[in-house]
Scaffold this motif. Sequence first.
Motif, PDB file in Angstrom:
ATOM      1  N   ARG A 150       0.755  -1.102  -0.043  1.00 20.42           N
ATOM      2  CA  ARG A 150       0.009   0.080  -0.106  1.00 20.42           C
ATOM      3  C   ARG A 150       0.903   1.295  -0.083  1.00 20.42           C
ATOM      4  O   ARG A 150       0.559   2.182  -0.836  1.00 20.42           O
ATOM      5  CB  ARG A 150      -0.996   0.094   1.252  1.00 20.42           C
TER       6      ARG A 150
ATOM      7  N   GLU B 243      -5.497  -9.355  -3.361  1.00 17.51           N
ATOM      8  CA  GLU B 243      -6.613  -8.345  -3.335  1.00 17.51           C
ATOM      9  C   GLU B 243      -6.247  -6.920  -3.127  1.00 17.51           C
ATOM     10  O   GLU B 243      -6.728  -5.863  -3.543  1.00 17.51           O
ATOM     11  CB  GLU B 243      -7.757  -8.743  -2.024  1.00 17.51           C
TER      12      GLU B 243
ATOM     13  N   ALA C  59      -5.909  -3.619  -5.796  1.00 14.86           N
ATOM     14  CA  ALA C  59      -6.757  -2.566  -5.500  1.00 14.86           C
ATOM     15  C   ALA C  59      -5.676  -1.152  -5.821  1.00 14.86           C
ATOM     16  O   ALA C  59      -5.991  -0.107  -6.268  1.00 14.86           O
ATOM     17  CB  ALA C  59      -7.186  -2.408  -3.992  1.00 14.86           C
TER      18      ALA C  59
ATOM     19  N   GLN D 205      -6.300   1.431  -8.838  1.00 14.61           N
ATOM     20  CA  GLN D 205      -6.168   2.921  -8.650  1.00 14.61           C
ATOM     21  C   GLN D 205      -5.097   3.905  -9.253  1.00 14.61           C
ATOM     22  O   GLN D 205      -5.551   4.930  -9.576  1.00 14.61           O
ATOM     23  CB  GLN D 205      -6.067   3.271  -6.979  1.00 14.61           C
TER      24      GLN D 205
END
Length: 470
Positions: A346, A387, A391, A395
């Motif tokens: 992330r 997952e 994402a 994005q």
Amino acid sequence: MSRDTRTAEASSVPTVAFVSLGCPKALTDSELILTQLRAEGYATSKTFAGADLVIVNTCGFIDDAVQESLDTIGEALAENGHVIVTGCLGARPGDSGGSLVREVHPKVLAVTGPHATQEVMDAVHRHVPKPHDPFVDLVPEARAEFRGEAGIKLTPRHYAYLKISEGCNHRCTFCIIPSMRGDLVSRPIGEVLGEARALFESGVRELLIVSQDTSAYGVDLRYRTGFWDGRPIRTRFAELCEELAKLAEPYGAWVRLHYVYPYPHVDEVLPLMADGRILPYLDVPFQHAHPDVLRRMRRPASGERNLERLETWRRACPEIVVRSTFIAGFPGETEAEFEALLDFVREAQVDRAGCFAYSPVRGAAANELPGQLPAQLREERRARFMEVAEAVSVQRLRRRIGAQMQVLVDHAPALGRRGGRGRSYADAPEIDGVVHLLSPEKASRTLKVGEFVRARVVDARGHDLVAQPL
């Protein structure tokens, strides 16, 4: 010469069927063997039936690839009966200490390891003698690397892989590649640049640089000075990239870097990317982010330094795209360590990420580590990782909507009048997404495979973009 004589001579030319499995590095080995076969007068085929001999270039890393290789060898034996095996699986020992391939398929004619063009050709000569050609038999034999020549390629005409070194000096606990391919051996820089020039001259518009450790190029040679077109050039990663950029420029071609470990000297290549001379794309095998897991893996970097390096790269080249692969469920991986990996993905905003559930590989040191996790948990963590990674990827892709991009066309039926498919600088073939090209707005506008087109991004779908040719 009568038609009957020509037909009889053509039918007497020995035919070798060939199957290439595994990674792009194995593909380049296959291309060298096929080039040598054709240079010596052999015909080649993709089908087993009717061939005088079958060569299977195998993969021996993960279990699924091993099984695919063994199954393909079995099919070749069943359909043809005369089979030579080469590649990474050929170097793997079996339970008895001998060749795993021979344990499973004792009827194969010969087994070699990877990067063994001459050994393969020697085996071919023993079982299917070289065709006699009085016009070329007095010419010195072409050897393995075909220096400075493009040779036969198994990729579409507009892109090609260029392997700059063989082997690896790292001893990662999950990997057995050094035991199959040996320590790092860099190709001479003049030889690499000669092949690159031949590829560009033959119509290649995207050159994909591959090895086991691309950014370590030249370490084994202590960066000694080589020569290219009469000029001295150090055998080193940054200097190689500079010269490849110069070669690509007259053709408007792309140079894409794969398997780049995040060493500090990689920073030297960022100006080339910022200037558009090398694609702003790095394929970096991070594998994990938690320092304890990386230590158990014996990886040559830490998660903290990797974040800092990514920040440095993005400051120097904001358009850079980073792809990476990771392993979930490595022996001893705790839930906290796995969560640290998710946090890294992330925070690092990895554009393209793939993940493997850890799988024991015969001969790997990681097999002996404590804390082996159940297969179900390993797979669950892989799914959770993907997952999160998807994402992040979606994005970042959606930010491109409205932007104009250069797209290399890979598929364009009916001259692209009904649209086509290509890739941007952010997409390596077969492992990343694609750009779906809509029908051109102008009736006179056509698309052609292997050519570049400017397109405006209008949508993002999963890992892919949708764009309107301009």
